[in-house]
Design a protein around this motif. Structure first.
Motif, PDB file in Angstrom:
ATOM      1  N   UNK A 387       5.354   1.227   2.116  1.00 14.86           N
ATOM      2  CA  UNK A 387       6.465   1.460   1.192  1.00 14.86           C
ATOM      3  C   UNK A 387       5.971   1.581  -0.244  1.00 14.86           C
ATOM      4  N   UNK A 388       5.131   0.655  -0.658  1.00 14.23           N
ATOM      5  CA  UNK A 388       4.614   0.673  -2.031  1.00 14.23           C
ATOM      6  C   UNK A 388       3.792   1.935  -2.276  1.00 14.23           C
ATOM      7  N   UNK A 512      17.549  -5.164  -1.403  1.00 14.52           N
ATOM      8  CA  UNK A 512      17.988  -6.195  -2.347  1.00 14.52           C
ATOM      9  C   UNK A 512      16.868  -6.557  -3.311  1.00 14.52           C
ATOM     10  N   UNK A 513      15.664  -6.745  -2.787  1.00 12.14           N
ATOM     11  CA  UNK A 513      14.530  -7.122  -3.644  1.00 12.14           C
ATOM     12  C   UNK A 513      14.205  -5.996  -4.623  1.00 12.14           C
ATOM     13  N   UNK A 514      14.139  -4.771  -4.125  1.00  8.34           N
ATOM     14  CA  UNK A 514      13.782  -3.640  -4.985  1.00  8.34           C
ATOM     15  C   UNK A 514      14.852  -3.405  -6.038  1.00  8.34           C
ATOM     16  N   UNK A 700       9.369   2.030 -15.546  1.00  8.64           N
ATOM     17  CA  UNK A 700       8.645   2.736 -14.491  1.00  8.64           C
ATOM     18  C   UNK A 700       7.363   2.009 -14.115  1.00  8.64           C
ATOM     19  N   UNK A 701       6.507   1.768 -15.095  1.00 14.51           N
ATOM     20  CA  UNK A 701       5.216   1.126 -14.797  1.00 14.51           C
ATOM     21  C   UNK A 701       5.385  -0.313 -14.330  1.00 14.51           C
ATOM     22  N   UNK A 706       4.890  -4.374 -10.098  1.00 15.93           N
ATOM     23  CA  UNK A 706       5.442  -5.627  -9.576  1.00 15.93           C
ATOM     24  C   UNK A 706       6.096  -5.507  -8.205  1.00 15.93           C
ATOM     25  N   UNK A 707       6.308  -4.281  -7.708  1.00 16.94           N
ATOM     26  CA  UNK A 707       7.119  -4.123  -6.506  1.00 16.94           C
ATOM     27  C   UNK A 707       6.467  -4.771  -5.287  1.00 16.94           C
TER      28      UNK A 707
END
Length: 760
Positions: A387-388, A512-514, A700-701, A706-707
């Motif tokens: 995903x990342x 939810x987290x994103x 954005x960065x 952190x994602x």
């Protein structure tokens, strides 16, 4: 007997024996091929059953099947029951069949098992099975009739007694007394609605019939009463519409025994009335009295053949075995098998393609999740990593993200920064948001009771007015932040790995987290945007290197003073004749000096006399303002050339209010608007450069960096593993369906190969 005669006799005997052996070999090969084809049809029926429960209806195989077509009371149901040898179809007045009945007849002798056949009920050699209740075997054919009626009501609705449905009922009858056939019984055609029947009942039935007979692989069984005009038979007419050559239409003439005396159907049966390549077959069904008396099918068939054998018009056909229900069943079986044989290559290709697509679908569904926590952790890390990687790649770009129809991901963000946001900033023009009367009033209010020296700068009025304009930049700046945030949310959903769709609970927590992370980054970027506007409002830096030379402006504005303006509101001051370019904005008939600079600059560049844009022009066209003005004398000359236009704009605005001002006041207004335009252009350039940087840093960065940490921190917990890896029931059902489908398709391929080897 001489030796020559003996030798000749022996050679003749050997030749006859050789021919006999050759015939035996041919017959054995034909029997083997027929055995293979007879075994093929049940497997194909099984494939169709499996396909019918799949979600994707486009993955269907147009298999050869016999579609029974006829008008109401033409004897359709009686023909089918005669072929099966049982009473099992609903009867009554009006439209009894209201949805397609796909009837699969499977021949299975005692002690035999055909491929894919289910075990027989104990003590019974013939039974029926419905696809909608596969666990039940019907050995009583009266119960089959009741089940057909019940399922018809369920499909069409209990309260919709006369409605027609395209959803089929699938019934398989296994018996040693039936041929291998697939028949589709459709509602009988009617012309005039009766009773509560819908007015468009004819159209409904016609559309349903055409849906089935339009399939080029189908064989049309056109049922027509012999005691009616065959040439105008509705079944024959519909068959001709989709099969003009008659190459896949079998005609069946019923009620031959009810024809008027002195008439017969021999000419029609011989194909002399309506030619069909597959011919006409005559049958005699049970009468209504026979049905009421529950006359046995065997007895009915004997009476049928007795009639044909005793009737002079049909005796020759009866002797040749080319008339009657038994011949019809055998003929249909041969036709269907030949159709399958002719289409074996295409059928194998279609089945192979379905196997490939089903395997891909099964692969996309993945394996059922393990119950072990360690395996679940590995799977979670794999999903998060994928995903990342998708998220960052979509923002940063790459060849594999190339789209030929629209901008995606990072390209849309860049388009917002470099095209959409500058355009919105440039859409805010000082001359559209400030009126001459407002400039005049602000200058007077900031002076109060004081008077100013001729040629001085009204700085307080300048700062008040320029701050008012700067505040208007908050709306496009806020829009830019919101647009990038919306794009990030879209990216976050588009980047979800396929495997994430298997686990609804995990997907919900992912989002939810994103979304929480993106919301925090959005708030930081929004706050920074507000700070950038506040920075510009906090200090008006008139010493900025790009700010206009105030001395040059003063010199150009207050040189050659004119007498006090005295003109009437009804007549604007005369202006020098100017040629206004096409598309140039005008105010009160005077060229607008704030706009249309790009075109003028292009003209000057072509002429070789490049002149820098004035600050006022640059404010209207920020794309031109990128070229700074270095020569202050040129600036003064440029401003001098625009004096007439600026004054016209000021005078026009004041004239609308009926106000007269003196030369000094007019010059002060010219000076203020010139300074405002210059400084406002600086602020716009600052925001155009700094806001995208702030958005990239704070939103954005930060999201990219952190994602992964946020997902691991919130989801990599042992107490959540069982919950988030609970697979959707729909996915389980779909996976099981794919596996069953693959089993059936693989069996079909094996049988197709076997039939192909027999043919070779």
């Amino acid at each position: 007997m001489s030796n020559n005669k003996v030798k000749g006799h022996m050679r003749g005997t050997l030749a006859r024996a050789s021919r006999y052996l050759l015939l035996l070999l041919v017959f054995s090969c034909l029997n083997a091929a027929n055995a293979g084809l007879n075994n093929l049809l049940p497997v194909i029926n099984k494939i169709q059953d499996a396909m019918s429960v799949m979600a994707d209806r486009t993955q269907s195989i147009e298999l050869p099947q016999i579609v029974v077509v006829g008008s109401q009371s033409s004897g359709k149901s009686s023909v089918l029951e005669s072929i099966v040898g049982k009473d099992f179809l609903p009867r009554g007045s009006g439209i009894v069949t209201r949805c397609p009945l796909i009837l699969q007849l499977q021949n299975q002798g005692k002690g035999q098992r055909t491929p894919t056949a289910s075990p027989p009920p104990e003590g019974c050699d013939e039974w029926g099975e419905f696809l909608h209740c596969p666990s039940r075997k019907f050995t009583d054919f009266k119960e089959i009739r009741k089940e057909i009626e019940a399922e018809t009501s369920r499909i069409t609705g209990i309260n919709k007694k006369f409605s027609i449905s395209h959803s089929p009922i699938r019934l398989r009858i296994t018996s040693p007394r039936v041929p291998n056939l697939t028949l589709v019984d459709l509602p009988g055609m009617t012309k005039v609605p009766v009773g509560d029947q819908p007015k468009d009942i004819e159209v409904q039935i016609r559309d349903l019939v055409l849906q089935y007979i339009a399939n080029p692989n189908s064989v049309i069984l056109a049922i027509t009463p012999a005691n009616s005009d065959i040439a105008t038979s509705e079944a024959i007419q519909l068959a001709k519409a989709v099969d003009p050559s008659g190459s896949r239409t079998v005609g069946v003439l019923t009620k031959i025994d009810l024809m008027d005396k002195g008439t017969n159907a021999r000419e029609a049966l011989l194909g002399k009335v309506i030619p069909l390549k597959l011919g006409f077959i005559g049958v005699i069904n049970r009468s209504q009295k026979d049905i009421m008396d529950e006359k046995e099918m065997d007895a009915a068939r004997k009476d049928e053949m007795k009639f044909f054998q005793e009737h002079p018009s049909y005796v020759s056909l009866a002797a040749a075995g080319k008339i009657g229900t038994a011949f019809l069943a055998k003929r249909l079986n041969n036709i269907l098998l030949l159709h399958i044989k002719a289409r074996l290559p295409a059928l194998r290709g279609r089945v192979s393609a379905l196997i490939s697509s089903t395997r891909k679908e099964l692969s996309s569904l993945g394996e059922a999740p393990s119950e072990e926590v360690d395996e679940q952790r590995k799977l979670l890390i794999s999903i998060i990593t994928q995903y990342v990687d998708n998220f960052c790649t979509t923002i940063d770009g790459g060849r594999h993200l190339t789209s030929y129809s629209e901008l995606r991901g990072g390209a849309r963000i860049s388009h917002t920064f470099n095209e959409l946001y500058p355009h919105r900033l440039g859409a805010i023009h000082p001359h559209e948001n400030l009126k001459p009367m407002e400039i005049y009033t602000t200058i007077r209010n900031t002076k109060g009771a004081r008077t100013s020296l001729y040629g001085s700068v009204p700085q307080d009025a300048f700062e008040m007015l320029v701050k008012r304009l700067v505040k208007q930049l908050r709306e496009p700046s806020s829009w830019c932040v919101d647009t990038v945030f919306d794009e990030l949310r879209v990216i976050s959903e588009q980047c979800e790995p396929t495997e994430l769709g298997r686990f609804e609970s995990l997907r919900v927590r992912f989002r939810e987290v994103v979304q929480e992370l993106l919301s925090r980054c959005y708030k930081d970027a929004k706050k920074m945007m507000e700070n950038l506007i506040a920075f510009e409002l906090a200090y008006i830096n008139t010493n900025h290197p790009d700010f206009i030379d105030v001395g040059a402006v003063l010199g150009a504005t207050f040189t050659h003073p004119e007498p006090k303006a005295a003109y009437t509101p009804s007549r604007p001051p005369a202006q020098p004749q100017q040629k206004i370019e096409e598309g140039e904005a005008t105010v009160g008939g005077v060229s607008n000096w704030f706009s249309n600079v790009g075109k003028e600059t292009a003209k000057q560049s072509k002429a070789g006399a490049v002149k820098s844009a004035t600050p006022a022009e640059a404010a209207a066209h920020p794309e031109v303002s990128a070229t700074p003005v270095h020569n202050r004398n040129e600036l003064a000359n440029s401003m001098q050339q625009d004096r007439q236009a600026r004054r016209a704009w000021i005078r026009q605005g004041l004239q609308e209010q009926g106000l007269l001002v003196d030369r000094r006041e007019e010059a002060e207004m010219e000076l203020v608007i010139t300074l405002i335009v210059s400084y406002f252009d600086i602020v716009r350039k600052n925001l155009r450069d700094s806001l995208p940087k702030a958005i990239m840093h704070f939103m954005v960065n930060q999201a990219k960096e952190k994602i992964q940490v946020e997902l691991l921190r919130h989801l990599y917990r042992e107490d959540l593993m069982q919950e988030v890896f609970h697979e959707n029931e729909e996915i389980k059902t779909q996976r099981e369906g794919c596996r069953k489908m693959l089993d059936v398709l693989n069996k079909a391929v094996n049988l197709l190969n076997e039939v192909n080897s027999h043919n070779e």
